[in-house]
Design a protein around this motif. Structure first.
Motif, mmCIF file in Angstrom:
data_model
loop_
_atom_site.group_PDB
_atom_site.id
_atom_site.type_symbol
_atom_site.label_atom_id
_atom_site.label_comp_id
_atom_site.label_asym_id
_atom_site.label_seq_id
_atom_site.Cartn_x
_atom_site.Cartn_y
_atom_site.Cartn_z
ATOM 1 N N SER A 8 35.288 43.741 39.463
ATOM 2 C CA SER A 8 34.723 43.746 40.810
ATOM 3 C C SER A 8 34.209 45.104 41.256
ATOM 4 C CB SER A 8 35.769 43.256 41.814
ATOM 5 O OG SER A 8 36.183 41.945 41.511
ATOM 6 N N SER A 9 34.385 46.119 40.465
ATOM 7 C CA SER A 9 33.924 47.463 40.823
ATOM 8 C C SER A 9 32.496 47.684 40.320
ATOM 9 C CB SER A 9 34.853 48.512 40.211
ATOM 10 O OG SER A 9 34.396 49.814 40.490
ATOM 11 N N ASP A 10 31.892 48.789 40.800
ATOM 12 C CA ASP A 10 30.597 49.191 40.239
ATOM 13 C C ASP A 10 30.777 50.116 39.038
ATOM 14 O OD1 ASP A 10 31.590 51.262 41.783
ATOM 15 O OD2 ASP A 10 29.656 51.818 42.647
ATOM 16 N N THR B 119 42.693 52.320 47.549
ATOM 17 C CA THR B 119 43.154 52.164 48.923
ATOM 18 C C THR B 119 44.657 51.904 48.941
ATOM 19 O OG1 THR B 119 42.644 49.807 48.846
ATOM 20 C CG2 THR B 119 40.910 51.278 49.668
ATOM 21 N N GLU C 289 40.830 44.776 43.301
ATOM 22 C CA GLU C 289 42.062 44.686 44.073
ATOM 23 C C GLU C 289 43.266 44.860 43.150
ATOM 24 O OE1 GLU C 289 41.799 40.870 45.900
ATOM 25 O OE2 GLU C 289 40.209 41.473 47.288
ATOM 26 N N TYR D 45 40.317 55.984 51.008
ATOM 27 C CA TYR D 45 40.746 55.877 49.621
ATOM 28 C C TYR D 45 41.289 57.220 49.122
ATOM 29 C CZ TYR D 45 36.078 57.922 48.884
ATOM 30 O OH TYR D 45 34.971 58.726 48.933
ATOM 31 N N ARG E 279 36.800 51.373 46.357
ATOM 32 C CA ARG E 279 37.470 51.254 47.659
ATOM 33 C C ARG E 279 37.601 49.816 48.151
ATOM 34 N NH1 ARG E 279 32.766 54.093 47.959
ATOM 35 N NH2 ARG E 279 31.134 53.398 49.409
ATOM 36 N N ARG E 280 37.180 49.499 49.395
ATOM 37 C CA ARG E 280 37.500 48.210 50.028
ATOM 38 C C ARG E 280 36.866 47.001 49.358
ATOM 39 N NH1 ARG E 280 36.682 49.945 56.281
ATOM 40 N NH2 ARG E 280 38.787 50.726 56.691
ATOM 41 N N VAL E 281 35.671 47.136 48.822
ATOM 42 C CA VAL E 281 34.935 45.964 48.333
ATOM 43 C C VAL E 281 35.027 45.786 46.818
ATOM 44 C CG1 VAL E 281 33.327 46.031 50.262
ATOM 45 C CG2 VAL E 281 32.785 47.301 48.181
ATOM 46 N N GLY E 282 35.825 46.591 46.149
ATOM 47 C CA GLY E 282 35.892 46.554 44.695
ATOM 48 C C GLY E 282 37.130 45.853 44.169
#
Length: 202
Positions: A187-189, A37, A15, A61, A10-13
């Motif tokens: 950038s994701s987990d 998102t 782009e 999301y 979602r927002r912090v992963g």
């Protein structure tokens, strides 16, 4: 067909630019995304193609799909939901038809009985050669009548200090997997997974 599935966080992963870079490098015929998102739609500005997103009720999301060519508009399947207090809104599967194959993009529930029930529900509703890809949130082996687990066997998710799990999977019916890989996490987990599928012989 070469497919990529990725939970973007979602927002912090990841782009849109990271999604576009992955597409440019690996040239998938279809990319399926979870926790996408609204901003992920910008991927078409960066690398062209066709994009579709199905928001999840009560969430920022949803599920999304990208293809280098236009596809028939996907459908959604409402999945069985928990009846426990404080449950999350019902989850969906995004159903995409491409190359004579039905693909179900999933972000299943965390409950280990519930996510198996959701898989059985999807399997009953899709016909012919099919693949169910995405974030299964499932731990341990899965048995699904008529389907085989062909996804990569490496762990795919590490959230915070938790033990890593193999949450991102691909189960198929009437198909054969030629390639399965786990890619760099970005950038994701979650790590993206790559699966190349073809019709099963005989």
């Amino acid at each position: 067909m070469r497919l990529i599935s990725w939970n973007l966080l979602r927002r912090v992963g990841a782009e849109a630019r990271e999604v576009a870079a992955l597409i440019d490098e690996h040239k998938p015929d279809l990319m399926l995304m979870q926790e996408a998102t609204e901003s992920i739609a910008q991927v078409t500005d960066l690398c062209g193609g066709w994009f579709y997103r199905a928001p999840m009720q009560g969430r920022i999301y949803g599920l999304a799909a990208w293809s280098p060519v236009p596809l028939i508009e996907p459908g959604t399947v409402r999945l069985p939901a928990s009846v426990m207090p404080g449950r999350v809104p019902p989850r969906l599967a995004l159903v995409v038809e491409a190359g004579g194959i039905t693909f179900a993009n999933v972000h299943l529930s965390h409950g280990q009985m519930l996510n198996r029930l959701q898989l059985r529900h999807i399997a009953r509703l899709i016909d012919g050669p099919a693949a169910i890809l995405g974030d299964y949130n499932a731990v341990g082996p899965i048995r699904l009548r008529g389907f085989r687990d062909v996804g990569p066997r490496q762990t795919t998710c590490r959230a915070g200090e938790m033990v890593p799990f193999r949450l991102d999977r691909c189960m198929v019916r009437g198909l054969h997997a030629h390639e399965t890989r786990v890619l760099a996490r970005g950038s994701s987990d979650h790590h993206p997974i790559v699966v190349t599928l073809a019709a099963a012989c005989g």
